[in-house]
Motif scaffolding. Structure first.
Motif, PDB file in Angstrom:
ATOM      1  N   GLU A  69       3.838   2.050  -2.643  1.00 56.62           N
ATOM      2  CA  GLU A  69       2.778   1.527  -1.776  1.00 56.62           C
ATOM      3  C   GLU A  69       2.406   0.097  -2.168  1.00 56.62           C
ATOM      4  OE1 GLU A  69       0.587   5.731  -0.531  1.00 56.62           O
ATOM      5  OE2 GLU A  69      -0.134   4.604  -2.280  1.00 56.62           O
TER       6      GLU A  69
ATOM      7  N   LEU B 291       5.238  -2.242  -0.978  1.00 58.88           N
ATOM      8  CA  LEU B 291       5.188  -2.432   0.480  1.00 58.88           C
ATOM      9  C   LEU B 291       3.980  -3.269   0.907  1.00 58.88           C
ATOM     10  CD1 LEU B 291       6.316   1.122   1.639  1.00 58.88           C
ATOM     11  CD2 LEU B 291       7.538  -1.026   2.014  1.00 58.88           C
ATOM     12  N   GLN B 292       2.913  -3.150   0.145  1.00 55.10           N
ATOM     13  CA  GLN B 292       1.745  -3.973   0.432  1.00 55.10           C
ATOM     14  C   GLN B 292       2.059  -5.453   0.146  1.00 55.10           C
ATOM     15  OE1 GLN B 292      -1.742  -2.782  -1.760  1.00 55.10           O
ATOM     16  NE2 GLN B 292      -3.102  -4.180  -0.671  1.00 55.10           N
ATOM     17  N   GLU B 293       2.810  -5.691  -0.941  1.00 55.17           N
ATOM     18  CA  GLU B 293       3.149  -7.069  -1.326  1.00 55.17           C
ATOM     19  C   GLU B 293       4.090  -7.724  -0.317  1.00 55.17           C
ATOM     20  OE1 GLU B 293       5.186  -9.546  -5.047  1.00 55.17           O
ATOM     21  OE2 GLU B 293       4.662  -7.417  -5.294  1.00 55.17           O
ATOM     22  N   TYR B 294       5.109  -6.972   0.137  1.00 57.63           N
ATOM     23  CA  TYR B 294       6.124  -7.565   1.017  1.00 57.63           C
ATOM     24  C   TYR B 294       5.895  -7.253   2.495  1.00 57.63           C
ATOM     25  CZ  TYR B 294       8.584  -8.601  -3.279  1.00 57.63           C
ATOM     26  OH  TYR B 294       8.919  -9.102  -4.508  1.00 57.63           O
ATOM     27  N   GLY B 295       4.954  -6.336   2.744  1.00 56.13           N
ATOM     28  CA  GLY B 295       4.646  -5.977   4.121  1.00 56.13           C
ATOM     29  C   GLY B 295       5.531  -4.874   4.659  1.00 56.13           C
ATOM     30  N   VAL B 296       4.975  -4.055   5.534  1.00 55.96           N
ATOM     31  CA  VAL B 296       5.765  -3.010   6.195  1.00 55.96           C
ATOM     32  C   VAL B 296       6.383  -3.668   7.428  1.00 55.96           C
ATOM     33  CG1 VAL B 296       5.711  -0.731   7.283  1.00 55.96           C
ATOM     34  CG2 VAL B 296       4.212  -1.220   5.337  1.00 55.96           C
ATOM     35  N   ASN B 297       7.565  -4.224   7.240  1.00 56.76           N
ATOM     36  CA  ASN B 297       8.215  -4.993   8.298  1.00 56.76           C
ATOM     37  C   ASN B 297       9.727  -4.817   8.220  1.00 56.76           C
ATOM     38  OD1 ASN B 297       9.083  -6.759   6.167  1.00 56.76           O
ATOM     39  ND2 ASN B 297       7.069  -7.744   6.259  1.00 56.76           N
TER      40      ASN B 297
ATOM     41  N   ASN C 241      11.975  -6.720   6.999  1.00 56.43           N
ATOM     42  CA  ASN C 241      12.556  -7.116   5.714  1.00 56.43           C
ATOM     43  C   ASN C 241      12.536  -5.980   4.685  1.00 56.43           C
ATOM     44  OD1 ASN C 241      13.148  -9.756   6.492  1.00 56.43           O
ATOM     45  ND2 ASN C 241      11.105 -10.502   5.942  1.00 56.43           N
ATOM     46  N   SER C 242      11.520  -5.144   4.768  1.00 59.14           N
ATOM     47  CA  SER C 242      11.347  -4.103   3.742  1.00 59.14           C
ATOM     48  C   SER C 242      11.838  -2.721   4.190  1.00 59.14           C
ATOM     49  CB  SER C 242       9.873  -4.011   3.333  1.00 59.14           C
ATOM     50  OG  SER C 242       9.074  -3.598   4.434  1.00 59.14           O
TER      51      SER C 242
ATOM     52  N   GLN D  87      11.332   1.172   2.650  1.00 56.68           N
ATOM     53  CA  GLN D  87      10.713   2.252   3.433  1.00 56.68           C
ATOM     54  C   GLN D  87      11.608   3.499   3.454  1.00 56.68           C
ATOM     55  OE1 GLN D  87       9.167   0.665   7.311  1.00 56.68           O
ATOM     56  NE2 GLN D  87       9.482  -1.316   6.326  1.00 56.68           N
TER      57      GLN D  87
END
Length: 590
Positions: free
Chosen positions: A318, A321-327, A329-330, A334
């Motif tokens: 978590e 994913l917070q640092e790099y974003g749920v997008n 790229n990540s 996920q």
């Protein structure tokens, strides 16, 4: 014009005749029929006086039939006609050697070596001819003299190979290092040759000698090639921490070496050296400015965290994913998070939520397919087979003939098997047996055989339905429940086809649960049931691996690797078993 066509036709006939004669002569030569071969080679050599191969073959035929005088006369005649062809002295000398006339032989060899003084370009051909006649010390002398006299001459490679043949490995390593020092383009080729003479043991004499040769040269003439070679050697020895030190030094001189740090980090991870892998990925994370590289490093660091701890890693996922974003790229993180939630934390509902969001983010049909495959796996874990099959079928339809489509087809077959729909599972597995993806093909064959060998016949129970249920429980990480069902099946169907499959799958779960004595007991039972059974080589290999890696009894491990080598030569484990057996013995591994 007619004359031209006639000449071409005659030339073509002559060429074909020569080719046929050469093939026939070679056939006789290889069979050891030297009299017959010599008759053809005499004609070929006469018509092709500058073809050294025909001459060499003819001379050998004479020598093998003790016609030394005939060989000597032909060579002397050749030399008389062409006094500059000093390399013929080597063949004249060798002809004397064959007759134990060593003094006369030495005289000819010395004349040949001396001729290099006035014509250094002769060094190469003379070195090769000495090598062909197994006169290795003279070959080294010829090559070395040519290099001393001509600064552009480069025969280090040949000299190194000769030292290898002679077993003089320290000199061989020095020669290879000299070659790289002259031209770093030889680095890959040298690594291929040196890999024949070193192994995984850092205390092995050749490994030590090679390291010394590199270090000695690195002091006198520092360059990146020496760090690359040391990293390669340490990686061979599975000493990934030391390899990382070399890679770090390379990166500090040239940031382009980030790629080799990545490669090392992945190798360390795959070989379960999570300490070296973590150091490497932490270094990449600190040094790179590219988001793709950062996310890949983070992905592996999360895998290491999951592998190394029994604690809850949910917060780590978590936080990342917070640092790099749920997008987009990540997406890989996920997917990994969903896998962790399902198969480690038994939280498939949260995993489905993660994957459904990921599906909305993805714009690539290949990423979509991977997300759907993972969704299907999670749904199978929960027992929602029909919805899982829907996702797998979508991947099959959208990516026909792609490896992901084949993977989806296998998942369809596996899910149908878990459901008890054996007929449909077999139909899918039959197609997959010819899969271009070898791992999928192997898995398909294994499951196909399990179903085919154990299907109920004439309404008589065979245990396959309960066996599939136990396999599903194992898939769901419900190992204790699965082991219990396997135990019941082993008792109920003792002596029937399914018994060895039950024992083998149960052994795999015992191993997962670190119950090594139970693992060994099951595998030995399989072998005792039928020494020619289909799972015997699998059992031998797993026994060897348990003894080698878990119990640390290399003697017993060696015993079972040998059984594969000598009793199961057609086994898929043969190459790996032979390699590991030789490593235990301390052999040089090619």
């Amino acid at each position: 014009m007619k004359n031209i066509f006639l000449i071409i036709a005659l030339f073509s006939v002559s060429f074909v005749f020569c080719q046929n004669s050469s093939s026939l002569a070679e056939s006789y030569f290889r069979k050891g029929e030297y009299e017959k071969a010599s008759q053809i080679y005499e004609s070929l050599e006469k018509n092709n006086p500058f073809n050294t191969r025909y001459l060499k073959r003819l001379i050998t035929c004479y020598q093998e039939t003790s016609n030394y005088e005939k060989a000597a006369n032909l060579l002397q005649k050749k030399l008389l006609n062409n006094p500059s062809q000093h390399y013929l002295r080597i063949e004249i000398g060798y002809n004397f050697d064959r007759q134990q006339k060593t003094a006369l032989a030495k005289k000819e060899y010395d004349i040949a070596i001396e001729a290099i003084t006035s014509n250094p370009s002769l060094g190469g051909i003379m070195g090769r001819m000495f090598q062909q006649n197994n006169l290795l010390d003279y070959a080294i002398e010829a090559y070395s003299k040519a290099m001393r006299l001509h600064e552009n001459a480069s025969y280090e490679f040949q000299i190194a190979q000769i030292y290898g043949e002679k077993g003089e490995f320290e000199k061989m390593f020095d020669s290879y290092i000299q070659l790289i020092d002259k031209d770093e383009n030889y680095l890959g080729g040298v690594q291929r040759y040196i890999s024949r003479y070193i192994n995984e043991d850092a205390t092995y004499s050749n490994n030590i000698a090679f390291k010394k040769a590199i270090l000695k040269k690195s002091i006198s003439n520092p360059k990146n090639a020496w760090n690359e070679l040391l990293s390669w050697l340490f990686t061979k020895q599975k000493d990934y921490g030391k390899a990382f030190i070399q890679e770090k030094a390379l990166f500090n001189r040239n940031p382009a070496y980030i790629e080799t740090v990545f490669r090392l980090a992945k190798i360390a991870f795959e070989n379960n050296d999570t300490t070296a892998a973590k150091k490497s990925f932490d270094f990449i994370l600190e040094k790179t400015n590219f988001i793709e590289e950062k996310i890949t490093a983070e992905l592996y660091l999360l895998r290491i965290a999951v592998k190394n701890t029994t604690r809850n890693s949910t917060s780590l996922f978590e936080k990342t994913l917070q640092e790099y974003g749920v997008n987009r790229n990540s997406l890989e993180i996920q997917l990994e998070f969903a896998d962790y939630l399902t198969f480690k934390k038994n939280n498939p509902s949260k995993a489905i939520e993660v994957l459904e969001k990921a599906l909305l983010l993805s714009t690539s049909k290949f990423k979509n397919a991977r997300i759907k495959l993972k969704l299907g796996e999670v749904l199978v874990f929960t027992g929602r087979f029909n919805k899982a099959l829907l996702y797998f079928s979508q991947v099959q339809t959208q990516l026909k003939n792609h490896p992901l489509s084949q993977q989806a087809r296998f998942k369809v077959a596996q899910t149908s098997y878990f459901k008890g729909d054996f007929k449909w599972a077999k139909s899918q597995l039959k197609i997959l047996k010819g899969s271009t993806t070898q791992l999928i093909a192997n898995d398909a064959v294994d499951l196909f055989l399990v179903i085919s060998d154990n299907e109920p016949k004439d309404s008589i129970p065979s245990g396959l339905i309960d066996f599939a249920k136990a396999d599903l429980l194992a898939y769901q990480n419900k190992n204790t429940e699965a082991i219990a069902i396997y135990s019941t099946l082993a008792q109920k169907y003792q002596g029937q086809n399914i018994e060895d499959d039950v024992l083998f799958n149960q052994a795999a779960l015992y191993l997962k649960e670190s119950q090594y004595e139970n693992t060994i007991s099951n595998l030995l039972k399989i072998i005792s049931i039928d020494a020619e059974g289909i799972l015997v080589d699998d059992s031998y290999y797993l026994l060897a691996e348990v003894y080698k890696n878990k119990i640390k009894d290399t003697e017993k491990a060696s015993e079972y690797y040998q059984k594969i080598i000598f009793e199961k030569p057609s086994s898929i484990y043969l190459v790996d078993a032979r390699k590991k057996y030789r490593e235990i013995r301390g052999d040089i591994i090619n």
